[in-house]
Design a protein around this motif. Structure first.
Motif, PDB file in Angstrom:
ATOM      1  N   GLN A 243       3.037   8.421  37.250  1.00  0.00           N
ATOM      2  CA  GLN A 243       2.125   9.148  36.378  1.00  0.00           C
ATOM      3  C   GLN A 243       2.889  10.119  35.486  1.00  0.00           C
ATOM      4  N   LEU A 244       3.866  10.795  36.073  1.00  0.00           N
ATOM      5  CA  LEU A 244       4.670  11.731  35.292  1.00  0.00           C
ATOM      6  C   LEU A 244       5.464  11.010  34.212  1.00  0.00           C
ATOM      7  N   VAL A 245       6.014   9.851  34.538  1.00  0.00           N
ATOM      8  CA  VAL A 245       6.755   9.071  33.539  1.00  0.00           C
ATOM      9  C   VAL A 245       5.831   8.624  32.417  1.00  0.00           C
ATOM     10  N   ASN A 246       4.610   8.229  32.745  1.00  0.00           N
ATOM     11  CA  ASN A 246       3.653   7.813  31.713  1.00  0.00           C
ATOM     12  C   ASN A 246       3.296   8.973  30.791  1.00  0.00           C
ATOM     13  N   PHE A 247       3.139  10.170  31.353  1.00  0.00           N
ATOM     14  CA  PHE A 247       2.817  11.331  30.529  1.00  0.00           C
ATOM     15  C   PHE A 247       3.944  11.657  29.552  1.00  0.00           C
ATOM     16  N   LEU A 248       5.179  11.406  29.949  1.00  0.00           N
ATOM     17  CA  LEU A 248       6.309  11.690  29.059  1.00  0.00           C
ATOM     18  C   LEU A 248       6.314  10.776  27.832  1.00  0.00           C
ATOM     19  N   SER A 249       5.595   9.689  27.901  1.00  0.00           N
ATOM     20  CA  SER A 249       5.507   8.776  26.750  1.00  0.00           C
ATOM     21  C   SER A 249       4.379   9.155  25.795  1.00  0.00           C
ATOM     22  N   TYR A 250       3.627  10.226  26.110  1.00  0.00           N
ATOM     23  CA  TYR A 250       2.555  10.671  25.225  1.00  0.00           C
ATOM     24  C   TYR A 250       3.147  11.205  23.920  1.00  0.00           C
ATOM     25  N   GLU A 251       2.320  11.175  22.896  1.00  0.00           N
ATOM     26  CA  GLU A 251       2.767  11.690  21.598  1.00  0.00           C
ATOM     27  C   GLU A 251       2.914  13.203  21.627  1.00  0.00           C
ATOM     28  N   LYS A 252       1.993  13.885  22.313  1.00  0.00           N
ATOM     29  CA  LYS A 252       2.019  15.342  22.370  1.00  0.00           C
ATOM     30  C   LYS A 252       2.487  15.790  23.755  1.00  0.00           C
ATOM     31  N   VAL A 253       3.736  16.221  23.800  1.00  0.00           N
ATOM     32  CA  VAL A 253       4.346  16.707  25.033  1.00  0.00           C
ATOM     33  C   VAL A 253       4.990  18.060  24.736  1.00  0.00           C
ATOM     34  N   CYS A 254       4.768  19.009  25.601  1.00  0.00           N
ATOM     35  CA  CYS A 254       5.308  20.349  25.387  1.00  0.00           C
ATOM     36  C   CYS A 254       5.765  20.924  26.723  1.00  0.00           C
ATOM     37  N   PHE A 255       6.879  21.657  26.698  1.00  0.00           N
ATOM     38  CA  PHE A 255       7.298  22.361  27.913  1.00  0.00           C
ATOM     39  C   PHE A 255       7.833  23.741  27.539  1.00  0.00           C
ATOM     40  N   ASN A 256       7.686  24.670  28.485  1.00  0.00           N
ATOM     41  CA  ASN A 256       8.145  26.038  28.303  1.00  0.00           C
ATOM     42  C   ASN A 256       8.830  26.512  29.576  1.00  0.00           C
ATOM     43  N   ASP A 257       9.943  27.217  29.423  1.00  0.00           N
ATOM     44  CA  ASP A 257      10.597  27.875  30.556  1.00  0.00           C
ATOM     45  C   ASP A 257       9.963  29.246  30.718  1.00  0.00           C
ATOM     46  N   LEU A 258       9.180  29.398  31.779  1.00  0.00           N
ATOM     47  CA  LEU A 258       8.359  30.591  31.964  1.00  0.00           C
ATOM     48  C   LEU A 258       8.884  31.450  33.106  1.00  0.00           C
ATOM     49  N   GLN A 259       8.310  32.648  33.174  1.00  0.00           N
ATOM     50  CA  GLN A 259       8.747  33.619  34.180  1.00  0.00           C
ATOM     51  C   GLN A 259       7.537  34.398  34.684  1.00  0.00           C
ATOM     52  N   PHE A 260       7.294  34.313  35.996  1.00  0.00           N
ATOM     53  CA  PHE A 260       6.238  35.113  36.620  1.00  0.00           C
ATOM     54  C   PHE A 260       6.756  36.535  36.850  1.00  0.00           C
ATOM     55  N   LYS A 261       5.958  37.532  36.455  1.00  0.00           N
ATOM     56  CA  LYS A 261       6.277  38.930  36.719  1.00  0.00           C
ATOM     57  C   LYS A 261       5.218  39.527  37.637  1.00  0.00           C
ATOM     58  N   GLN A 262       5.628  40.499  38.412  1.00  0.00           N
ATOM     59  CA  GLN A 262       4.754  41.077  39.431  1.00  0.00           C
ATOM     60  C   GLN A 262       3.816  42.122  38.826  1.00  0.00           C
ATOM     61  N   TYR A 263       2.547  42.083  39.280  1.00  0.00           N
ATOM     62  CA  TYR A 263       1.553  43.073  38.880  1.00  0.00           C
ATOM     63  C   TYR A 263       0.705  43.437  40.090  1.00  0.00           C
TER      64      TYR A 263
END
Length: 395
Positions: free
Chosen positions: A252-272
């Motif tokens: 399923q993950l491989v199929n999603f990578l073949s989508y036209e619209k794919v986006c990724f972000n390197d994120l960071q959780f901060k404590q609250y």
């Protein structure tokens, strides 16, 4: 209490001598152990009939006489420790192990070893657990021995202790033979003849498990190779269903990578902390852009369970929140997403793809459990920030 010394002889003869005084003098090197010829036989004397002075305390005494045990005494410094007047045999590696053990779990560390500013040792698991507990209780983590403040910045690894511990002997879990700790893992997994192993026909239903040296004899007697094909196929289908679930996730993950619209972000959780009377810990990322909209990720520990610091089964759950308003033309906005370790993450995250259909009334997902181990959750909580990579797909 009498002591006879001879200026010409290399031996000292003792009559009835207080065992505690003897131990003290030996420990202060006022009496050379190699100069004694004696045998020790514990004898409790009656204070009322004792021939010693009346100032002597009323406890056990040891009667020392000449004997043939000089060799045992010569090993006194290497094989014995003096404790309260009695000699207790204790191996050198046991004494070293008691010194180098973790101050929290009292076991010899098997991985990294950290120390506080005063030199107290902690294994990597306990160190992460202390930091995670402090994070959950909103307190400063402290050393369990000296109560000095500890953190990833103030504590460092002790490589000398790590190398020393790796050379100490330990018993194999299966054959009980002693090996250096740095070789023990290889021995237990590959070399030990007593290590448990499954039958080579376990893939077709054999449930036998026994020591390695019995594997060959069992294989000759195993009945599963001669089972009917129908019985074997039923077991294979049941067993393959579990494997198929993992393969479906990856597919399923491989199929999603073949989508036209794919986006990724390197994120960071901060404590609250929440503004409630009893504040609760939660994590949140900064806003990020994807598919011309703004998003935020929130996370919490054990779904806001009361006192999560009192449990060992810890986990993180997160939710995806759409911060931008959807236009009237977007009646629905389906999004698939997945969290992975990324280049800056500290722990592995098993891939699991989730799909949610956003609309004007549903702007946030339910909390979804992050697919990590409980021990890895402690590592994340011990960190100042939690780094990961977040993938989003739009069909």
């Amino acid at each position: 209490m009498t002591m006879n010394f001879s200026s010409t002889a290399s031996t000292i003869n003792f009559n009835t001598y207080d065992s505690r005084l003897l131990a003290a003098e030996i420990s202060q090197n006022s009496i050379e152990p190699t100069s004694l010829t004696y045998s020790m036989s514990a004898e409790v004397t009656n204070p009322s009939t004792s021939t010693g002075s009346g100032d002597e305390p009323e406890y056990k005494k040891i009667k020392l006489v000449n004997s043939e045990e000089d060799q045992k005494l010569s090993k006194l410094n290497s094989d014995c420790v003096i404790s309260g007047g009695f000699y207790i045999n204790k191996k050198l590696e046991d004494r070293i192990g008691g010194i180098l053990c973790c101050t929290v779990c009292l076991d010899l560390p098997q991985t990294s070893i950290y120390q506080c500013s005063n030199g107290h040792l902690m294994c990597a698991g306990c160190f992460a657990h202390l930091l995670a507990d402090a994070r959950l209780k909103d307190e400063q983590a402290t050393c369990p021995n000296c109560r000095c403040e500890i953190s990833k910045q103030s504590c460092c690894r002790n490589l000398a202790v790590e190398k020393t511990v790796s050379e100490l002997p330990a018993n194999c879990l299966h054959c009980n033979v002693m090996y250096p700790r740095n070789l023990l893992d290889i021995h237990q997994k590959e070399e030990c003849m007593e290590r448990p192993i499954k039958c080579k026909y376990s893939q077709i239903g054999c449930s036998w498990e026994g020591p390695y040296h019995e594997l060959e004899s069992h294989s000759l007697e195993c009945a599963h190779p001669n089972k009917p094909a129908k019985d074997i196929m039923e077991f294979l289908q049941e067993n393959n269903s579990k494997i198929q679930e993992e393969q479906n996730t990856l597919g399923q993950l491989v199929n999603f990578l073949s989508y036209e619209k794919v986006c990724f972000n390197d994120l960071q959780f901060k404590q609250y902390k929440t503004d409630e009377i009893t504040p609760k810990l939660y994590f949140e990322t900064n806003r990020f852009n994807a598919f011309f909209h703004q998003w935020v990720l929130k996370a919490r520990v054990n779904d806001n369970q009361k006192n999560p610091n009192l449990t060992l089964n810890r986990y993180l759950s997160f939710q995806l929140i759409l911060k931008s308003k959807l236009s009237s033309s977007h009646t629905s906005f389906p999004i698939s997403f997945c969290a992975l370790k990324g280049p800056f993450g500290e722990v592995p995250i098993k891939p699991r793809v989730h799909t949610f259909e956003f609309n004007q009334t549903k702007m946030e997902t339910e909390f979804i459990k992050l697919n990590i181990k409980a021990t890895d959750c402690n590592k994340l909580l011990a960190s100042k920030t939690i780094n990961f990579r977040f993938f989003m797909f739009q069909p």
